[in-house]
Structure formats: structure tokens, C-alpha cells
Design a protein around this motif. Structure first.
Motif, PDB file in Angstrom:
ATOM      1  N   ALA A 483       1.145  -0.990  -0.037  1.00 39.20           N
ATOM      2  CA  ALA A 483      -0.277   0.020  -0.109  1.00 39.20           C
ATOM      3  C   ALA A 483       0.629   1.263   0.077  1.00 39.20           C
ATOM      4  CB  ALA A 483      -1.197   0.067   1.406  1.00 39.20           C
ATOM      5  N   LEU A 484       1.660   0.561   0.512  1.00 39.16           N
ATOM      6  CA  LEU A 484       2.624   2.331   1.109  1.00 39.16           C
ATOM      7  C   LEU A 484       3.139   2.593  -0.883  1.00 39.16           C
ATOM      8  CD1 LEU A 484       4.354   4.726   2.655  1.00 39.16           C
ATOM      9  CD2 LEU A 484       6.484   2.987   2.829  1.00 39.16           C
ATOM     10  N   LYS A 485       3.631   1.874  -1.509  1.00 36.95           N
ATOM     11  CA  LYS A 485       4.614   1.841  -3.075  1.00 36.95           C
ATOM     12  C   LYS A 485       3.717   2.623  -3.661  1.00 36.95           C
ATOM     13  CE  LYS A 485       8.103   1.450  -2.051  1.00 36.95           C
ATOM     14  NZ  LYS A 485       8.332   1.053  -1.064  1.00 36.95           N
ATOM     15  N   LEU A 486       2.219   1.840  -3.038  1.00 36.25           N
ATOM     16  CA  LEU A 486       0.668   2.615  -4.202  1.00 36.25           C
ATOM     17  C   LEU A 486       1.244   3.759  -4.338  1.00 36.25           C
ATOM     18  CD1 LEU A 486      -0.642   1.661  -7.028  1.00 36.25           C
ATOM     19  CD2 LEU A 486      -2.895   1.928  -4.658  1.00 36.25           C
ATOM     20  N   LYS A 487       1.286   4.542  -2.925  1.00 38.84           N
ATOM     21  CA  LYS A 487       0.772   5.322  -2.520  1.00 38.84           C
ATOM     22  C   LYS A 487       1.651   6.915  -2.930  1.00 38.84           C
ATOM     23  CE  LYS A 487      -0.419   4.562   1.646  1.00 38.84           C
ATOM     24  NZ  LYS A 487      -0.839   4.104   2.993  1.00 38.84           N
ATOM     25  N   GLU A 488       2.978   6.273  -2.564  1.00 42.60           N
ATOM     26  CA  GLU A 488       4.363   6.977  -2.982  1.00 42.60           C
ATOM     27  C   GLU A 488       4.422   7.196  -4.259  1.00 42.60           C
ATOM     28  OE1 GLU A 488       7.502   4.619  -1.422  1.00 42.60           O
ATOM     29  OE2 GLU A 488       8.152   6.498   0.337  1.00 42.60           O
ATOM     30  N   ILE A 489       3.978   7.057  -5.225  1.00 42.80           N
ATOM     31  CA  ILE A 489       4.367   6.911  -6.640  1.00 42.80           C
ATOM     32  C   ILE A 489       3.325   6.749  -7.725  1.00 42.80           C
ATOM     33  CG2 ILE A 489       6.718   5.473  -6.122  1.00 42.80           C
ATOM     34  CD1 ILE A 489       5.582   3.577  -8.048  1.00 42.80           C
ATOM     35  N   SER A 490       2.232   6.437  -6.868  1.00 39.90           N
ATOM     36  CA  SER A 490       0.904   6.827  -7.955  1.00 39.90           C
ATOM     37  C   SER A 490       0.050   7.902  -7.468  1.00 39.90           C
ATOM     38  CB  SER A 490      -0.043   4.785  -7.740  1.00 39.90           C
ATOM     39  OG  SER A 490      -1.049   5.317  -6.714  1.00 39.90           O
ATOM     40  N   TYR A 491       0.019   8.246  -6.043  1.00 35.34           N
ATOM     41  CA  TYR A 491      -0.537   9.131  -5.750  1.00 35.34           C
ATOM     42  C   TYR A 491      -1.950   8.772  -4.930  1.00 35.34           C
ATOM     43  CZ  TYR A 491       3.585  11.791  -7.319  1.00 35.34           C
ATOM     44  OH  TYR A 491       4.685  12.089  -8.173  1.00 35.34           O
ATOM     45  N   LEU A 492      -2.376   7.534  -5.224  1.00 36.11           N
ATOM     46  CA  LEU A 492      -3.778   6.800  -4.947  1.00 36.11           C
ATOM     47  C   LEU A 492      -3.481   6.507  -3.815  1.00 36.11           C
ATOM     48  CD1 LEU A 492      -4.703   4.505  -8.079  1.00 36.11           C
ATOM     49  CD2 LEU A 492      -5.117   7.023  -7.554  1.00 36.11           C
ATOM     50  N   HIS A 493      -5.077   6.589  -3.270  1.00 39.28           N
ATOM     51  CA  HIS A 493      -4.890   6.035  -1.667  1.00 39.28           C
ATOM     52  C   HIS A 493      -4.640   5.138  -1.535  1.00 39.28           C
ATOM     53  CE1 HIS A 493      -7.378   5.028   1.783  1.00 39.28           C
ATOM     54  NE2 HIS A 493      -5.771   5.581   2.781  1.00 39.28           N
ATOM     55  N   ALA A 494      -4.653   4.955  -0.070  1.00 36.60           N
ATOM     56  CA  ALA A 494      -3.989   2.721  -0.204  1.00 36.60           C
ATOM     57  C   ALA A 494      -3.611   2.877   1.095  1.00 36.60           C
ATOM     58  CB  ALA A 494      -3.195   2.068  -0.966  1.00 36.60           C
ATOM     59  N   LEU A 580       3.931  -7.200  -5.490  1.00 39.75           N
ATOM     60  CA  LEU A 580       2.978  -5.742  -5.778  1.00 39.75           C
ATOM     61  C   LEU A 580       4.226  -4.031  -5.790  1.00 39.75           C
ATOM     62  CD1 LEU A 580       2.004  -6.316  -1.753  1.00 39.75           C
ATOM     63  CD2 LEU A 580       0.760  -6.656  -3.701  1.00 39.75           C
ATOM     64  N   GLN A 581       4.997  -4.613  -6.330  1.00 42.29           N
ATOM     65  CA  GLN A 581       6.416  -3.277  -5.991  1.00 42.29           C
ATOM     66  C   GLN A 581       5.986  -2.928  -7.653  1.00 42.29           C
ATOM     67  OE1 GLN A 581      10.715  -5.172  -5.471  1.00 42.29           O
ATOM     68  NE2 GLN A 581      10.525  -4.855  -3.623  1.00 42.29           N
ATOM     69  N   LEU A 582       6.127  -4.098  -9.275  1.00 44.74           N
ATOM     70  CA  LEU A 582       5.329  -4.160  -9.954  1.00 44.74           C
ATOM     71  C   LEU A 582       4.435  -3.092 -10.202  1.00 44.74           C
ATOM     72  CD1 LEU A 582       7.574  -7.003 -11.634  1.00 44.74           C
ATOM     73  CD2 LEU A 582       8.150  -4.498 -12.244  1.00 44.74           C
ATOM     74  N   LEU A 583       3.472  -3.918  -9.806  1.00 46.53           N
ATOM     75  CA  LEU A 583       2.167  -2.963  -9.016  1.00 46.53           C
ATOM     76  C   LEU A 583       2.083  -1.760  -9.329  1.00 46.53           C
ATOM     77  CD1 LEU A 583      -0.278  -4.422  -9.991  1.00 46.53           C
ATOM     78  CD2 LEU A 583      -0.944  -4.348  -7.968  1.00 46.53           C
ATOM     79  N   ALA A 584       2.393  -1.289  -8.819  1.00 44.87           N
ATOM     80  CA  ALA A 584       2.654   0.681  -8.049  1.00 44.87           C
ATOM     81  C   ALA A 584       3.726   0.384  -8.784  1.00 44.87           C
ATOM     82  CB  ALA A 584       3.312   0.197  -6.611  1.00 44.87           C
ATOM     83  N   TYR A 585       4.922   0.388  -9.561  1.00 41.63           N
ATOM     84  CA  TYR A 585       5.298   0.826 -10.204  1.00 41.63           C
ATOM     85  C   TYR A 585       4.421   1.210 -12.163  1.00 41.63           C
ATOM     86  CZ  TYR A 585       8.464   1.516 -14.606  1.00 41.63           C
ATOM     87  OH  TYR A 585       9.857   1.830 -15.555  1.00 41.63           O
ATOM     88  N   HIS A 586       3.802  -0.316 -12.220  1.00 42.38           N
ATOM     89  CA  HIS A 586       2.979   0.178 -13.958  1.00 42.38           C
ATOM     90  C   HIS A 586       2.082   0.743 -12.999  1.00 42.38           C
ATOM     91  CE1 HIS A 586       5.124  -2.894 -15.981  1.00 42.38           C
ATOM     92  NE2 HIS A 586       5.174  -3.951 -15.104  1.00 42.38           N
ATOM     93  N   GLU A 590       1.219   4.068 -15.509  1.00 41.70           N
ATOM     94  CA  GLU A 590      -0.432   4.487 -16.671  1.00 41.70           C
ATOM     95  C   GLU A 590      -0.581   5.434 -15.674  1.00 41.70           C
ATOM     96  OE1 GLU A 590      -1.378   2.207 -18.633  1.00 41.70           O
ATOM     97  OE2 GLU A 590      -3.254   3.537 -18.487  1.00 41.70           O
ATOM     98  N   LEU A 591      -0.123   6.287 -14.575  1.00 44.14           N
ATOM     99  CA  LEU A 591      -0.825   7.228 -14.256  1.00 44.14           C
ATOM    100  C   LEU A 591       0.225   8.592 -14.704  1.00 44.14           C
ATOM    101  CD1 LEU A 591      -1.983   6.590 -10.867  1.00 44.14           C
ATOM    102  CD2 LEU A 591      -3.240   7.009 -13.168  1.00 44.14           C
ATOM    103  N   GLY A 592       1.251   8.795 -15.602  1.00 43.91           N
ATOM    104  CA  GLY A 592       2.584  10.051 -16.000  1.00 43.91           C
ATOM    105  C   GLY A 592       2.482  10.317 -14.705  1.00 43.91           C
ATOM    106  N   ASN A 593       3.554   9.482 -13.550  1.00 41.42           N
ATOM    107  CA  ASN A 593       3.585  10.407 -12.648  1.00 41.42           C
ATOM    108  C   ASN A 593       5.147  10.107 -12.607  1.00 41.42           C
ATOM    109  OD1 ASN A 593       1.126  10.839 -11.982  1.00 41.42           O
ATOM    110  ND2 ASN A 593       1.768   9.633  -9.887  1.00 41.42           N
ATOM    111  N   ASP A 594       5.846  10.485 -12.571  1.00 46.87           N
ATOM    112  CA  ASP A 594       7.725  10.928 -11.904  1.00 46.87           C
ATOM    113  C   ASP A 594       8.285   9.747 -11.084  1.00 46.87           C
ATOM    114  OD1 ASP A 594      10.358  10.865 -11.543  1.00 46.87           O
ATOM    115  OD2 ASP A 594      10.059  13.721 -11.786  1.00 46.87           O
ATOM    116  N   VAL A 595       8.042   8.851 -11.743  1.00 51.41           N
ATOM    117  CA  VAL A 595       7.768   7.314 -10.792  1.00 51.41           C
ATOM    118  C   VAL A 595       9.411   7.219  -9.565  1.00 51.41           C
ATOM    119  CG1 VAL A 595       8.716   5.097 -10.460  1.00 51.41           C
ATOM    120  CG2 VAL A 595       7.633   6.241 -12.342  1.00 51.41           C
TER     121      VAL A 595
END
Ligand code: M6R
Length: 608
Positions: A483-494, A580-586, A590-595
Motif C-alpha cells: 500500500a505504501l508503494k502504491l501511495k508513494e508513486i501513484s498518489y492513489l490512496h491505499a 506489489l512493487q511492480l504493480l505500484a510501478y505500472h 500508467e498515470l504518467g507520474n514521475d516514478v
């Protein structure tokens, strides 16, 4: 938080500074600047936003010189504007200063300077340092020594002075600074990644050190002005390791480096026959270890998640009661510390302010002090009696990946070492050591998941604004980490949650299509987890599961399964976190963020 580079030598300094800043940009990236020593003035360039804005300025407004300082900022005092970018100067433009950290007596110093008639140009605490230096007398080094008693807080500063164009002076109390020794040139930087392509011979400055850096000499003084000796170390990291090497992002490269990083970490601590660990009592004496009764693991962020896994591992393998604390909480509560406690500061950078403060406190309390760290020579490295180096190599992506999995491995090795000193070694150890050696292969398999599955998983998560990550037992911290990985780079709440707790609150969030990510490998709690997932499905939510081996009952409850190989249960977190790392990365891509440089974050949090 911020990145600092200083150079004195024979080369044109602007490309040297920009190159150094590019390598340091991961430390902070909301504005940047540089000061270049000209014949009779200091040329200053500053730009808000990413480093590329400064690069453009440097192209259109060329500066020339062979000494100077550069800075990339993570704002603390004042918005990330050009006026607040570093370098900051004094009123006369005599000195220019770049700074990482916080001057804690900012309010009183600011008031004092304003009352003295100084017209402050920025909101920064850094300008106060420059103004103080400008009002002192003597050489730059004398001025620095003069203002040191006035500064409270945590700082790493590099300054230049108009009338001494061939000198850069660096001083620190808290955040790191490292001096690099080149041929006819010397440098100073926040960390070695900025120096590696020019030299591997370095000195890590101690708190209170003042380094006077010239092209052909470096003098290090203590705060009273006495010259001190510091050991020159030769680093074994090579410069290629801080390049992207064909990957689109550092984070992706670092995810794929995990098999090697894990292999290197395991091999570094195995004995010659590779059947047991070779940690020699973790560097403590037999007498110290004989009184050991408890373990405290302290860390922040992702490293704290590693500690949560470490608790399961250490308690199961050694029987030692193990507590895990956020370092920022530990330092402000009254933990029961004494000679019977082993306190382990787990930190990738070795520079996290809260972790260091917690470790200091442990040392003062008489605890046995250890660190699991990815940076030899860092502050936690120097603070601890016992040191385990995770062999992840430089981690540039702000979102930690290979540092995390090597921390997990290091904590297993540490537990095996503790078993050995406690006379508990038996067949379990041989089995675990063999499993540790097979682990890199298992991680490789986890990395080879069909990309099609990631496409589906990305769709599930990227279209939602919230998601829930669930796990049980030793995999519950992996849910937190996912969840932290997703939050950090996708800015989606998890939100990561122990699955059994879901029905005590978060279940209220569930509705049609709400994504739930379950870390669900085979094991004692899988049936329970499947029960939790049935409750999820009954509310129409979508389930994405990470599972090992046979999906068992999972295929009835999961919309998508990301398969990982089955390994020893104590090592399963290492393998389960990979998808989970790769999922957050993708999702982030996809959202065009600065990974690699997600908004508001910095790689190394050197302020409280
Ligand atoms: O360098 P450290 O391991 O002490 O850093 C601790 C955290 O700041 C760090 O893990 C942070 O949470 C990362 N951005 C996680 O990806």
C-alpha cells in the motif's frame, strides 16, 4: 533532504555541478541553484522546479569558474520558489551558502538580524547562515568557526567567499557530508553518488567538522579550530551502479536488481561452507550477549515494515521478545532500555534523523546497539557497535525496493546469528541457509510474472481512488508495504491492513469494484484469509491476490491472481512483495507520474 555538491579544481565548474546535482536530484527536487566563483564576484543561478530549469538557465546565462557549489532542494522553510532556492547570500553578496537541514533557532536569529537592519530576501533559514557569515570577520574558515556556536539544529552547509575564490568550506551537524579526493581537484557532497564518477577516495565528515577544501588540499578542523585527522576510505561501489542501465526508471532497474542484491547480502554473511552464518556474535562480546533478553527494532517508512517482518523472524528463531517502533515515536516515549536489550536501527540511508535519534537514545540507555544499513560510513553505521551492510548497492529511486528486500534478508541472517550465540543452532539453520541461497532464483521467478496480468491489475487500481491491501501474519507487513508503494508513486490512496481487522472498520469502504489486494500465499492463515476475501466479494469488491503454488480456494474469490513461487515461510515476504512493487510501478507509469522522484518525497529524510 536536499542535495549539496561543492567543487574546487581545474575543470569548468558548471558542468561538474550540474552533473553532481543530477546524481543528487533524488534527494530533493523542488528547486535548484549554484554559485560559481568568478574572478571578482560570485555568480548565482537559481530556478524553481526541477533541475532541468536550472540547466536551461545555465545554458542561457553562462557562468565560468573552476570552483563553486550547487544545491537541489526539498523545501522546509519557505515555498519552493526561486527566491527561496539555494544558494542564499548575505546582503553584500560576499558569501554564498547551500544548506541541508533545519536551523532550529530560526525565529530568534531572524528577529536579531532584522533588528540589526538586515533586509532579508527570502523565507529560508539558509539565508540567516549566509547573513551571519557575511557579518563575521576573517577568512571563510574563521567566519564559519565564528558562527558555529550561534547555530542550533541539524545542518550540513557548504559556503564560498568572494575574496577566496579557490576555497569551499563545508560544515555539518546532523545531515551527512562527504569529501572526495581527486587528482588536482577535491569535492564535497551530500552523498557519494555525486562523487563516484570522479573519485572513490572519500572522508565522511563527523558532526562538528569544518572542512576547508582546496584543489590540492583538504584541512579538517574541529569546532574550536584544531586540525583533526579523519580516515580516508576507498569505496567499492562503481559509478555504473548509479546509472539507469537501459531501464526506463531507476525504480524498475532496482526492482530487477533484487536477485543480485539478495544473493550478495546472503553470501556476505555465510561461512566458508555456506551452511551457517558467519557473524561472529554480531561483533558483541560473549559477556554482553549473555545478558541479552529483548530486542527493539526501530526504523521509519519502508524500513519499519522490514522491522515488522523481523519481529516474526527473530521471535520465531530466537525466542527473544521483540518490539518494533517507529523511530519518531520511540525517541519520545520512555522505552525500557538497558544492557539486556539489543536495539537495531534499520535504515537504508543510515541518515534518517528520527532513526539516528532513537539509536542515540538507545546508546545512552546502555543498550547493545546495531544497525542494518545500506550505506557504509553513514551516520547509523558510525553510531552502532554492530553493523550489517545490506548489499543492495546505491538505491536512487525514492520508493525503496531492493533496500527493503535485502533488509528482510539481513534480519533473517541476524536472527540466525543470535540463534548461534544462544546455542540454539540445529537442522533449522542449515535448512534456512539453504533456502536463503535459493531465494534469488525465487525472486527471479516472481519477477517473471506474465505482463498481461500486470496490465489487468493496473487497470483495477489506476481507475480507483482508494484501495485496501490485506495480509495476515508475517505477510501483513507486506500488505502495508504494498500500500505504501502504491501511495508513494501513484498518489492513489491505499491502506494496508491485517485481514482479520477488516471487519472492524475498513469493511465500510467496500462497494462494487473497490479494489482489494490480498497477500495470500499458502500457509497457516490462508484459509482464514480466504474467509476474509469471501466477505470482500460478498460486497461486490474486486480482489487481486498474490499467491504461491496452487491457488487453492483463492481462484473462487480472486478476480486476478499474481503467482509467486513458494519458499520457506520466513522468507515468503521477500518473494510476495515483488509483484506489489511492480504493480505500484505500472500504475504510476500508467498515470504518467514521475516514478523516481514522486512529489513531496525525498530519498533521505535528514530532518525530524
Ligand atoms: O533511509 P531509511 O531506510 O531510514 O528511510 C526510511 C524511510 O524514509 C523510507 O523507507 C521511505 O519510507 C521510502 N520512501 C519508502 O519507499
Amino acid at each position: 533532504m536536499c542535495g549539496i555538491i561543492g567543487y574546487v579544481g581545474a575543470d569548468e565548474v558548471v558542468p561538474v555541478l550540474l552533473d553532481g546535482l543530477r546524481r543528487l536530484e533524488y534527494r530533493g527536487y523542488d528547486s535548484a541553484g549554484m554559485a560559481v566563483m568568478g574572478a571578482d564576484e560570485i555568480g548565482i543561478l537559481r530556478a524553481a522546479g526541477k533541475l532541468k530549469n536550472l540547466e536551461q538557465k545555465a545554458y542561457h546565462e553562462p557562468l565560468h569558474g573552476t570552483a563553486g557549489v550547487g544545491h537541489t532542494r526539498w523545501a522546509t522553510h519557505g515555498a519552493p520558489t526561486e527566491a527561496n532556492a539555494h544558494p542564499q547570500t548575505d546582503a553584500e553578496g560576499l558569501v554564498a551558502v547551500v544548506h541541508n537541514g533545519i536551523v532550529e533557532n530560526y525565529v530568534s536569529l531572524r528577529k536579531e538580524l532584522q533588528e540589526a537592519g538586515v533586509d532579508l530576501q527570502s523565507d529560508t533559514d539558509t539565508e540567516l547562515i549566509a547573513q551571519l557569515l557575511g557579518r563575521e570577520k576573517g577568512t571563510l574558515t574563521e567566519r564559519v568557526l565564528g558562527i558555529l556556536p550561534r547555530l542550533e539544529g541539524q545542518y550540513a552547509v557548504v559556503a564560498v567567499y568572494r575574496t577566496e575564490p579557490d576555497v569551499v568550506v563545508a560544515f555539518r551537524n546532523g545531515p551527512p557530508l562527504v569529501v572526495g579526493f581527486g587528482e588536482g581537484e577535491n569535492m564535497v557532497a551530500s552523498d557519494i553518488t555525486a562523487l563516484l564518477h570522479r573519485t572513490r577516495r572519500v572522508v565522511f565528515l563527523e558532526n562538528g567538522d569544518v572542512a576547508e577544501v582546496r584543489a590540492d588540499s583538504v584541512r579538517i578542523l574541529d569546532p574550536s579550530g584544531l586540525e583533526v585527522e579523519r580516515p580516508v576510505e576507498t569505496l567499492d561501489w562503481d559509478a555504473a551502479r548509479v546509472e539507469k542501465g537501459g531501464y526506463r526508471h531507476f525504480m524498475l532497474k532496482e526492482i530487477f536488481e533484487q536477485p543480485d542484491a539478495i544473493r550478495n547480502t546472503v553470501l556476505a554473511y555465510l561461512d566458508a561452507e555456506r551452511r551457517g552464518v558467519n557473524l561472529d556474535g554480531l561483533g558483541f562480546s560473549a559477556e554482553e550477549l549473555s545478558g541479552l533478553r529483548r530486542v527493539h527494532l526501530v526504523a521509519c517508512g519502508t524500513s519499519w515494515h522490514a522491522c515488522l517482518v523481523g519481529k516474526f523472524v527473530i521471535e520465531e528463531l530466537t525466542g527473544l521478545p521483540t518490539e518494533v517502533d517507529y523511530a519518531s515515536e520511540y525517541r519520545y516515549r520512555q522505552p525500557l532500555i538497558g544492557g539486556d536489550v539489543l536495539v537495531v536501527g534499520v535504515t537504508q540511508s543510515g541518515e534518517t534523523a528520527d532513526t539516528l535519534a532513537a539509536m542515540e537514545m538507545a546508546r545512552e540507555g546502555g543498550a547493545l546497539l546495531a544497525t542494518v544499513c545500506n550505506s557504509r560510513g553513514s551516520s547509523s553505521w558510525r553510531l552502532a557497535t554492530s553493523r550489517m551492510l545490506t548489499q543492495a548497492g546505491p538505491e536512487i529511486g525514492v520508493a525503496s525496493t531492493k533496500a527493503f528486500t535485502t533488509q528482510l534478508v539481513a534480519l533473517v541472517l541476524m536472527a540466525l546469528a543470535l540463534r548461534s550465540v544462544r546455542g540454539l543452532t540445529d537442522a533449522t539453520d542449515v535448512e534456512l541457509v539453504a533456502e536463503l541461497q535459493r531465494l534469488p532464483l525465487a525472486v527471479e521467478q516472481a519477477l517473471a510474472i506474465d505482463p498481461e496480468l500486470y496490465r489487468d491489475g493496473t487497470e483495477m487500481l489506476a481507475d480507483a481512488t482508494d484501495s485496501l491491501y490485506l495480509g495476515r501474519g508475517i505477510l501483513y507487513p507486506i500488505a502495508l508495504e504494498g500500500a505504501l508503494k502504491l501511495k508513494e508513486i501513484s498518489y492513489l490512496h491505499a491502506e494496508g491492513y491485517p485481514a482479520g481487522e477488516m471487519k472492524h472498520g475498513p469493511i465500510a469502504l467496500l462497494q462494487e469494484g473497490f479494489p482489494v489486494v490480498a497477500v495470500a500465499p499458502e500457509g497457516a492463515t490462508r484459509e482464514k484469509l480466504i474467509g476474509n476475501l469471501m466477505e470482500v466479494r460478498a460486497r461486490g469488491a474486486a480482489v487481486l491476490a498474490v499467491s504461491d503454488g496452487d491457488a487453492g480456494g483463492l481462484d473462487h474469490v480472486a478476480d486476478l491472481v499474481l503467482p509467486v513461487p513458494r519458499v520457506h515461510p520466513l522468507l515468503q515476504p521477500v518473494v510476495a512483495v515483488v509483484p506489489l512493487q511492480l504493480l505500484a510501478y505500472h500504475v504510476a507509469v500508467e498515470l504518467g507520474n514521475d516514478v523516481d522522484q514522486p512529489r513531496n518525497l525525498a530519498k533521505s529524510v535528514t530532518v525530524e
